[in-house]
Design a protein around this motif. Structure first.
Motif, PDB file in Angstrom:
ATOM      1  N   LEU A   2      43.262  48.037 -10.056  1.00  0.00           N
ATOM      2  CA  LEU A   2      42.780  48.409 -11.377  1.00  0.00           C
ATOM      3  C   LEU A   2      41.474  47.683 -11.706  1.00  0.00           C
ATOM      4  CD1 LEU A   2      43.531  50.204 -13.750  1.00  0.00           C
ATOM      5  CD2 LEU A   2      44.773  48.279 -14.713  1.00  0.00           C
ATOM      6  N   GLN A   3      41.431  46.408 -11.366  1.00  0.00           N
ATOM      7  CA  GLN A   3      40.226  45.615 -11.608  1.00  0.00           C
ATOM      8  C   GLN A   3      39.061  46.128 -10.760  1.00  0.00           C
ATOM      9  OE1 GLN A   3      40.651  41.457 -10.594  1.00  0.00           O
ATOM     10  NE2 GLN A   3      39.291  40.858 -12.266  1.00  0.00           N
ATOM     11  N   ARG A  53      33.927  49.347 -10.403  1.00  0.00           N
ATOM     12  CA  ARG A  53      33.149  50.491  -9.921  1.00  0.00           C
ATOM     13  C   ARG A  53      32.686  51.366 -11.089  1.00  0.00           C
ATOM     14  NH1 ARG A  53      36.928  50.349  -5.874  1.00  0.00           N
ATOM     15  NH2 ARG A  53      38.147  52.045  -6.753  1.00  0.00           N
ATOM     16  N   ILE A  54      33.559  51.600 -12.044  1.00  0.00           N
ATOM     17  CA  ILE A  54      33.198  52.408 -13.209  1.00  0.00           C
ATOM     18  C   ILE A  54      32.070  51.732 -13.992  1.00  0.00           C
ATOM     19  CG2 ILE A  54      34.009  53.204 -15.474  1.00  0.00           C
ATOM     20  CD1 ILE A  54      36.773  53.648 -14.094  1.00  0.00           C
ATOM     21  N   ASP A  55      32.196  50.439 -14.218  1.00  0.00           N
ATOM     22  CA  ASP A  55      31.154  49.697 -14.948  1.00  0.00           C
ATOM     23  C   ASP A  55      29.836  49.720 -14.187  1.00  0.00           C
ATOM     24  OD1 ASP A  55      32.978  49.113 -16.937  1.00  0.00           O
ATOM     25  OD2 ASP A  55      33.352  47.058 -16.247  1.00  0.00           O
ATOM     26  N   ALA A  76      23.558  54.323 -13.864  1.00  0.00           N
ATOM     27  CA  ALA A  76      23.107  55.501 -14.618  1.00  0.00           C
ATOM     28  C   ALA A  76      22.222  55.085 -15.789  1.00  0.00           C
ATOM     29  CB  ALA A  76      24.304  56.307 -15.101  1.00  0.00           C
ATOM     30  N   ASP A  77      22.612  54.044 -16.517  1.00  0.00           N
ATOM     31  CA  ASP A  77      21.824  53.584 -17.666  1.00  0.00           C
ATOM     32  C   ASP A  77      20.444  53.088 -17.242  1.00  0.00           C
ATOM     33  OD1 ASP A  77      23.914  54.205 -19.378  1.00  0.00           O
ATOM     34  OD2 ASP A  77      24.568  52.113 -19.633  1.00  0.00           O
ATOM     35  N   GLU A  86      23.419  54.807  -4.443  1.00  0.00           N
ATOM     36  CA  GLU A  86      24.190  53.678  -4.966  1.00  0.00           C
ATOM     37  C   GLU A  86      25.514  54.149  -5.578  1.00  0.00           C
ATOM     38  OE1 GLU A  86      25.257  49.769  -5.985  1.00  0.00           O
ATOM     39  OE2 GLU A  86      23.856  50.588  -4.522  1.00  0.00           O
ATOM     40  N   ILE A  87      25.467  55.218  -6.353  1.00  0.00           N
ATOM     41  CA  ILE A  87      26.683  55.722  -6.989  1.00  0.00           C
ATOM     42  C   ILE A  87      27.663  56.250  -5.947  1.00  0.00           C
ATOM     43  CG2 ILE A  87      27.553  57.574  -8.481  1.00  0.00           C
ATOM     44  CD1 ILE A  87      25.024  56.999 -10.261  1.00  0.00           C
TER      45      ILE A  87
END
Length: 86
Positions: free
Chosen positions: A6-7, A12-14, A20-21, A47-48
């Motif tokens: 989960l961590q 990865r999501i962050d 993207a930002d 990278e993504i």
């Protein structure tokens, strides 16, 4: 999912969100040629996809259009046409 998985998923999501930002910031705020802008998008894609293997279709459907829209909107602003298009 165990806490470690989960961590890792949250990391990865962050990280994808940050990539993207930063990409959107660069495309909107820095003086880049169209070719350089496309290079920035390709770097973000690599990278993504490194973080989320197998998600090429999601990138192409969701993020690439968002990035290209930022490039096009900046070009319209620079040409003084932004207000005439809307």
């Amino acid at each position: 999912m165990d806490p470690t998985e989960l961590q890792e998923e949250q990391y990865r999501i962050d990280r994808v969100r940050r990539v993207a930002d930063v990409t959107l910031y660069l495309l909107d705020r820095t003086p880049l040629s169209r070719s350089d802008s496309l290079d920035v998008i390709e770097h973000a894609r690599r990278e993504i996809l490194r973080l989320c293997p197998g998600k090429e279709e999601v990138f192409d459907l969701v993020l690439r259009p968002r990035f290209l829209r930022a490039v096009n909107e900046r070009a319209l602003r620079e040409w003084g046409l932004k207000d005439s298009v809307n």
